[in-house]
Write a protein that holds these residues in place. Structure first.
Motif, PDB file in Angstrom:
ATOM      1  N   VAL A   1       0.830  -1.209   0.000  1.00  0.00           N
ATOM      2  CA  VAL A   1       0.000   0.000   0.000  1.00  0.00           C
ATOM      3  C   VAL A   1       0.863   1.256   0.000  1.00  0.00           C
ATOM      4  N   LYS A   2       1.822   1.324   0.919  1.00  0.00           N
ATOM      5  CA  LYS A   2       2.640   2.533   1.051  1.00  0.00           C
ATOM      6  C   LYS A   2       3.481   2.790  -0.194  1.00  0.00           C
ATOM      7  N   MET A   3       3.838   1.743  -0.901  1.00  0.00           N
ATOM      8  CA  MET A   3       4.619   1.893  -2.131  1.00  0.00           C
ATOM      9  C   MET A   3       3.942   2.853  -3.107  1.00  0.00           C
ATOM     10  N   ALA A   4       2.622   2.818  -3.146  1.00  0.00           N
ATOM     11  CA  ALA A   4       1.876   3.648  -4.093  1.00  0.00           C
ATOM     12  C   ALA A   4       1.938   5.128  -3.740  1.00  0.00           C
ATOM     13  N   PHE A   5       2.350   5.467  -2.521  1.00  0.00           N
ATOM     14  CA  PHE A   5       2.356   6.866  -2.094  1.00  0.00           C
ATOM     15  C   PHE A   5       3.677   7.572  -2.383  1.00  0.00           C
ATOM     16  N   PHE A   6       4.712   6.861  -2.797  1.00  0.00           N
ATOM     17  CA  PHE A   6       5.969   7.529  -3.120  1.00  0.00           C
ATOM     18  C   PHE A   6       5.794   8.559  -4.251  1.00  0.00           C
ATOM     19  N   PRO A   7       5.029   8.259  -5.312  1.00  0.00           N
ATOM     20  CA  PRO A   7       4.823   9.281  -6.341  1.00  0.00           C
ATOM     21  C   PRO A   7       4.027  10.489  -5.862  1.00  0.00           C
ATOM     22  N   ALA A   8       3.452  10.439  -4.653  1.00  0.00           N
ATOM     23  CA  ALA A   8       2.810  11.638  -4.106  1.00  0.00           C
ATOM     24  C   ALA A   8       3.826  12.769  -3.960  1.00  0.00           C
ATOM     25  N   ILE A   9       5.106  12.405  -3.814  1.00  0.00           N
ATOM     26  CA  ILE A   9       6.161  13.416  -3.717  1.00  0.00           C
ATOM     27  C   ILE A   9       6.297  14.154  -5.045  1.00  0.00           C
ATOM     28  N   SER A  10       6.413  13.418  -6.145  1.00  0.00           N
ATOM     29  CA  SER A  10       6.554  14.054  -7.457  1.00  0.00           C
ATOM     30  C   SER A  10       5.272  14.760  -7.871  1.00  0.00           C
ATOM     31  N   ILE A  11       4.125  14.173  -7.547  1.00  0.00           N
ATOM     32  CA  ILE A  11       2.850  14.813  -7.881  1.00  0.00           C
ATOM     33  C   ILE A  11       2.709  16.129  -7.132  1.00  0.00           C
TER      34      ILE A  11
ATOM     35  N   GLY B   1      10.184   8.502 -13.481  1.00  0.00           N
ATOM     36  CA  GLY B   1      11.016   7.467 -12.879  1.00  0.00           C
ATOM     37  C   GLY B   1      10.261   6.623 -11.867  1.00  0.00           C
ATOM     38  N   LEU B   2       9.452   7.268 -11.021  1.00  0.00           N
ATOM     39  CA  LEU B   2       8.693   6.533 -10.015  1.00  0.00           C
ATOM     40  C   LEU B   2       7.605   5.675 -10.653  1.00  0.00           C
ATOM     41  N   THR B   3       7.008   6.161 -11.725  1.00  0.00           N
ATOM     42  CA  THR B   3       6.007   5.357 -12.429  1.00  0.00           C
ATOM     43  C   THR B   3       6.610   4.048 -12.911  1.00  0.00           C
ATOM     44  N   LEU B   4       7.761   4.147 -13.578  1.00  0.00           N
ATOM     45  CA  LEU B   4       8.423   2.941 -14.082  1.00  0.00           C
ATOM     46  C   LEU B   4       8.866   2.032 -12.940  1.00  0.00           C
ATOM     47  N   ALA B   5       9.360   2.635 -11.855  1.00  0.00           N
ATOM     48  CA  ALA B   5       9.847   1.830 -10.733  1.00  0.00           C
ATOM     49  C   ALA B   5       8.710   1.091 -10.046  1.00  0.00           C
ATOM     50  N   VAL B   6       7.586   1.784  -9.823  1.00  0.00           N
ATOM     51  CA  VAL B   6       6.460   1.150  -9.141  1.00  0.00           C
ATOM     52  C   VAL B   6       5.840   0.060 -10.011  1.00  0.00           C
TER      53      VAL B   6
ATOM     54  N   TRP C   1      -3.632   2.620  -5.503  1.00  0.00           N
ATOM     55  CA  TRP C   1      -2.776   2.173  -6.602  1.00  0.00           C
ATOM     56  C   TRP C   1      -2.908   3.071  -7.844  1.00  0.00           C
ATOM     57  N   PHE C   2      -3.925   3.915  -7.882  1.00  0.00           N
ATOM     58  CA  PHE C   2      -4.047   4.851  -9.002  1.00  0.00           C
ATOM     59  C   PHE C   2      -2.928   5.899  -8.961  1.00  0.00           C
ATOM     60  N   ILE C   3      -2.411   6.207  -7.788  1.00  0.00           N
ATOM     61  CA  ILE C   3      -1.502   7.340  -7.636  1.00  0.00           C
ATOM     62  C   ILE C   3      -0.257   7.231  -8.515  1.00  0.00           C
ATOM     63  N   PRO C   4       0.475   6.104  -8.524  1.00  0.00           N
ATOM     64  CA  PRO C   4       1.730   6.070  -9.280  1.00  0.00           C
ATOM     65  C   PRO C   4       1.579   6.270 -10.784  1.00  0.00           C
ATOM     66  N   ALA C   5       0.666   5.546 -11.398  1.00  0.00           N
ATOM     67  CA  ALA C   5       0.566   5.568 -12.867  1.00  0.00           C
ATOM     68  C   ALA C   5      -0.412   6.621 -13.366  1.00  0.00           C
TER      69      ALA C   5
END
Length: 325
Positions: free
Chosen positions: A85-95, A125-130, A149-153
């Motif tokens: 779950v938390k993995m999906a929140f890392f792109p919240a930084i870039s967003i 980068g985070l999109t590809l990594a996730v 899970w919508f957040i990264p992509a």
């Protein structure tokens, strides 16, 4: 202090969650909504300017704390990265950087451009990594899937909102295409999980609000890519956001029974996106009904933000945040 026993501040830092960056997304969404409402109805710009700088300060503070956590407790960051779950929140930084760039564009275009460039590179980068993590060797179960899970992509659809005005048209099309494609894929997976498997656990139930964000923000991005015209695709996106808002509203009474958690901030940015989409739809179509509806969503957004800010402060004072799970 007994030797070998960590201080409470150390424990709080070690368990400082990446989900905190959802607060920046919420504040940035409120800032953009305030700006659009002010511009639409001629209410000045004081409130949105103040909200913008609060958002920037919030991001800087959170980024500094999380960087300190990464330096002192790298294993804790790695654990969050591998959390389903938390993995999906890392792109919240870039967003957050992309949203700040969008809000800054008119006042400080140079700063906004820098924020957008860093945010776009990090988002890619985070999109590809996730996604690589999702399809790697680690197996996921249906119970691990949530609207978060919508957040990264799908977060890629935010890129064109400021990217097109900055002149990055083709790059904006790349991010938009990625976001819309994965919205369709992930929407299928998320709805399958919600319908055919166990209900979301209480802490994740507010993430249902994320269902509203993809079509609402995609509508805003499409306006930039399509020259600001309301065509059939724009109507599909906007009306889809209304349908998901109605679905979430029907589930909302159950939220009140839940104890507060940072996941509640998942309600903030989607409502802000819906407010922005509705105000723009009303402006471009000349619909007074949508103007009124937009003001209604804006009022709901302000209530949600006020409640979230108060509950977050109270939770922090009571020591309910940054605790081991």
């Amino acid at each position: 202090m007994t030797q070998g026993v960590p201080k409470s501040d150390d424990v709080s830092l070690e368990h400082f969650p990446v989900t905190f960056f959802a607060t920046v997304m919420g504040l940035a969404g409120m800032t953009l909504a305030l700006h659009v409402v002010e511009a639409r109805f001629g209410w000045g710009s004081s409130a949105s300017t103040l909200s913008l700088w609060v958002t920037i300060v919030d991001f800087i503070v959170l980024a500094a704390v999380y960087l300190l956590k990464a330096l002192r407790y790298p294993q804790a960051v790695v654990a969050e990265w591998h959390h389903p779950v938390k993995m999906a929140f890392f792109p919240a930084i870039s967003i957050s950087l992309l949203l700040i760039a969008t809000a800054l564009r008119e006042q400080r275009p140079e700063l906004a451009l820098g924020s957008w460039c860093v945010g776009a590179i990090a988002q890619g980068g985070l999109t590809l990594a996730v996604i690589s993590g999702w399809i790697g060797r680690r197996p996921f179960q249906p119970m691990h899937i949530s609207p978060a899970w919508f957040i990264p992509a799908v977060g890629n659809v935010i890129v064109p909102v400021a990217g097109v005005p900055f002149g990055f048209v083709e790059l904006s099309w790349l991010f938009f295409s990625t976001g819309v494609l994965f919205w369709i894929v992930l929407l299928t997976l998320v709805m399958n999980r919600l319908i055919f498997h166990d209900p979301l656990p209480g802490r994740l139930l507010p993430t249902l609000g994320v269902l509203i964000a993809p079509p609402a923000v995609a509508f805003l991005a499409w306006l930039q890519l399509n020259g600001g015209e309301i065509d059939a695709f724009a109507r599909i996106l906007y009306n889809a956001s209304l349908v998901f808002a109605a679905i979430v509203a029907l589930q909302a009474p159950g939220f009140a029974k839940l104890p507060f958690a940072l996941s509640w901030w998942a309600l903030s940015f989607p409502v802000a996106g819906l407010t922005l989409a509705t105000i723009h739809f009303g402006r471009l179509t000349g619909s007074s009904t949508h103007d009124a509806l937009g003001l209604g969503f804006w009022a709901v957004l302000l209530l949600i933000m006020a409640g979230l800010i108060v509950r977050t402060i109270l939770a922090k004072v009571r020591g309910e945040l940054c605790r081991p799970e």
